[in-house]
Design a protein around this motif. Structure first.
Motif, PDB file in Angstrom:
ATOM      1  N   HIS A 148      19.757  40.168  68.507  1.00 42.20           N
ATOM      2  CA  HIS A 148      20.281  39.352  67.360  1.00 42.20           C
ATOM      3  C   HIS A 148      21.043  40.509  66.594  1.00 42.20           C
ATOM      4  N   PRO A 151      23.808  39.445  59.855  1.00 45.12           N
ATOM      5  CA  PRO A 151      25.012  38.716  59.346  1.00 45.12           C
ATOM      6  C   PRO A 151      25.907  39.719  58.736  1.00 45.12           C
ATOM      7  N   ARG A 174      31.856  41.540  58.490  1.00 45.49           N
ATOM      8  CA  ARG A 174      31.489  40.425  59.194  1.00 45.49           C
ATOM      9  C   ARG A 174      31.606  38.966  58.435  1.00 45.49           C
ATOM     10  N   ARG A 177      33.378  36.296  60.370  1.00 47.35           N
ATOM     11  CA  ARG A 177      32.675  35.322  61.226  1.00 47.35           C
ATOM     12  C   ARG A 177      31.223  34.655  60.780  1.00 47.35           C
ATOM     13  N   TYR A 178      30.565  35.283  60.132  1.00 46.25           N
ATOM     14  CA  TYR A 178      29.231  34.721  59.483  1.00 46.25           C
ATOM     15  C   TYR A 178      29.273  34.214  58.006  1.00 46.25           C
ATOM     16  N   SER A 184      23.731  32.887  54.489  1.00 40.97           N
ATOM     17  CA  SER A 184      22.478  33.238  55.490  1.00 40.97           C
ATOM     18  C   SER A 184      21.105  33.420  54.872  1.00 40.97           C
ATOM     19  N   THR A 234      19.581  35.711  61.314  1.00 43.74           N
ATOM     20  CA  THR A 234      20.299  36.658  61.852  1.00 43.74           C
ATOM     21  C   THR A 234      20.889  35.766  63.188  1.00 43.74           C
ATOM     22  N   PRO A 235      22.137  36.077  63.338  1.00 44.27           N
ATOM     23  CA  PRO A 235      22.776  35.517  64.473  1.00 44.27           C
ATOM     24  C   PRO A 235      22.813  36.154  65.872  1.00 44.27           C
ATOM     25  N   SER A 237      23.343  38.055  69.277  1.00 40.91           N
ATOM     26  CA  SER A 237      24.220  39.298  69.476  1.00 40.91           C
ATOM     27  C   SER A 237      25.534  38.679  70.260  1.00 40.91           C
ATOM     28  N   SER A 270      36.441  37.999  65.308  1.00 42.64           N
ATOM     29  CA  SER A 270      35.463  38.186  64.427  1.00 42.64           C
ATOM     30  C   SER A 270      35.831  39.273  63.218  1.00 42.64           C
TER      31      SER A 270
END
Ligand code: FAD
Ligand code: MLT
Ligand code: ZN
Length: 502
Positions: A148, A151, A174, A177-178, A184, A234-235, A237, A270
């Protein structure tokens, strides 16, 4: 030194006294209390790092720094300070760029640095619950073996805390992307200004049960309470990450380039980060990443760093190579060249050229930093107009303003306009403000895209927020913190029962 913000005190706050230290000794062990108050023998230099900000621009004169380890200790300290009307500055990694993390006067500094444990991590959902004082890089390292990532990512990751990131609603590299931390962050634990512990540390993805109170603390810059723990999604990896630096002959090519890149890379794009030529030259001068070859930078007015994060390396590389071919084979190419990283070291080095600009700027001189949201097409106009303004006042030159540069997060519409001077002076300050804020307002932009208001922009809030919005912010502040002890003077000034800033 710049003049301090003009604070008109209507009611005096209490300063920390020796008797308060005696009380803090009943809450904290001796090593968690740093004080220069008599009978301490601690030299004031020991607490200099807590009194001075990362840029060396804002300076407080706190006598006392407390470093609690538990939420209960934070609560006990705050309850005492509320009863004594001692103002508190919550401090994370002290990497903030708007003077929010240091005292304006002799407020008590409450450092979260000792609250640095991970409370739990669920490798299936990716939900991490951590103390607010965990350093961002250590959380990245913690979740990495579970495949992971955090974010949020930013150049200050080695020092900033997750609590500080949430308190500033940090954007960073980031966000494209996130998304922002408003999305989050799933839950927070906060000590309110009267010492009450607000436990909203849930790990639920969905929870529509009334007002989402935690959102108020995200970006509140420590003015509504002290964040003691964070629950964050947490996204996973990415399986593969690549990056490329593209050199552009004109700024005008940035927007068509962004459109082309978005269209061709689609789901694997990203990051799309911008640095102008001055920013690149400073990064290289101060050893941030490896310089590109002379051929690669020849004729480049600016650069864009593109990152891809996807599921299959071969697939992503093929897409990136196709993109480069399209760009270079075009009848009127938007880029002069592209440098693709070939291995992890080159990947990091290309990122360093962009991430390292902040560090390079601070090594070059004293930075006036304007972190603004404006339409993408006007990025260059704003940098040029600022340079022209300084030139017209005779302020460009080695002994005054050395450089005016722009870099930032194109994908988020966020420009970092930096003015690097030999020293902070009132003349430069007066030349830049309110000029920059008026310029931003003329685009209906934001005077703070991601760094916050802090001490730097308190007086300028009205350039981006109308009167009704400001009134409601003040009501919220007064509701949570009627005594005005939480990070006073930043960023919402109070005039009902505290102080106001002209
Ligand atoms: P601090 O600087 O200690 O505090 C910042 C503010 O939050 C203060 O008002 C403080 O009172 C409050 N605060 C801190 N912790 C808490 C808490 N636990 N509870 C309540 N309030 C708290 N910012 C970006 O948005 N994007 C970037 O890309 C970026 N890059 C950077 C690169 C460098 C090299 C540097 C030096 C800074 C950068 N920043 C960036 C700015 C800064 O790192 C961020 O604002 C960061 O989130 C601050 O975290 P911190 O822990 O250092 O907070
Ligand atoms: C960045 O994007 O590099 C950060 O926000 C820091 C800065 O503005 O210098
Ligand atoms: Zn930034």
């Amino acid at each position: 030194r710049l003049a301090r913000p003009r604070i008109r005190c209507r009611r005096l706050y209490s300063s920390v006294a020796a008797s308060d230290i005696e009380h803090f000794k009943s809450i904290l062990p001796p090593h968690a209390i740093l004080t220069t108050l008599s009978p301490s023998t601690l030299p004031s230099s020991e607490i200099d790092t807590y009194n001075n900000d990362w840029m060396g621009k804002y300076h407080g004169c706190a006598t006392t720094v407390l470093k609690p380890k538990t939420t209960q200790q934070v609560s006990d300290i705050v309850r005492w300070c509320a009863s004594r009307e001692i103002p508190i500055v919550p401090q994370g990694g002290n990497t903030g760029l708007v003077g929010g993390s240091v005292p304006l006067q002799d407020e008590l500094v409450l450092s979260l640095a000792s609250m640095n444990s991970v409370r739990s991590f669920d490798a299936v959902s990716g939900i991490l619950v951590a103390d607010a004082g965990c350093i961002l890089q250590s959380l990245t390292d913690y979740v990495a073996p579970h495949n992971h990532i955090m974010p949020v990512d930013l150049g200050a990751k080695g020092s900033c805390h997750i609590g500080g990131n949430v308190a500033t609603n940090a954007g960073g590299l980031r966000l494209l992307r996130y998304g922002s931390l408003h999305g989050s962050v799933l839950g927070l634990e906060v000590v309110l200004p009267d010492g009450t512990i607000l436990d909203q540390l849930t790990s639920l993805r969905k929870d529509n049960t009334g007002y989402d109170l935690k959102q108020l603390f995200i970006g509140a810059e420590g003015t509504l309470g002290i964040i003691t723990a964070v629950s964050i999604l947490t996204p996973p990896s990415p399986q593969a990450s690549n990056n490329v630096i593209l050199a552009l002959p004109h700024f005008d090519n940035v927007l068509p380039l962004y459109r082309t890149v978005k269209r061709q890379l689609s789901e694997i794009l990203s990051a799309f980060e911008f640095i102008d030529r001055t920013a690149y030259d400073l990064a290289v001068k101060h050893g941030q990443g490896r310089a590109l070859s002379d051929d690669d930078v020849d004729g480049a007015a600016c650069f864009v760093l593109v990152e891809t994060s996807g599921g299959r390396r071969e697939h992503d590389e093929e897409k990136l190579n196709d993109l480069l071919t399209t760009l270079l084979d075009a009848e009127t190419p938007l880029i002069t060249t592209g440098v693709l990283s070939q291995n992890p070291a080159q990947f990091s080095s290309l990122w360093a050229l962009r991430e390292g600009v902040t560090e390079a700027v601070s090594k070059e001189g004293k930075a006036y930093k304007y972190d603004i949201s404006i339409p993408l097409a006007s990025f260059k106009d704003v940098v040029d107009a600022t340079r022209d303004r300084l030139r017209s006042k005779g302020l460009l030159g080695e002994h005054a303003v050395k450089h005016v540069l722009g870099y930032g997060h194109v994908g988020d519409g966020n420009l970092h306009l930096n003015i690097v001077a030999a020293a902070y002076t009132q003349e430069i300050q007066d030349t830049l403000e309110p000029f920059v804020y008026e310029l931003v307002a003329s685009y209906r932009g934001s005077i703070s895209a991601e760094h916050g208001i802090g001490a730097m922009k308190t007086h300028a809030l009205h350039y981006s927020k109308n009167q009704v919005s400001i009134e409601w912010m003040k009501k919220i502040k007064a509701l949570f913190d009627p005594k005005g002890i939480m990070n006073p003077g930043k960023p919402i000034f109070q005039d009902a029962n505290g102080f106001s800033i002209k």
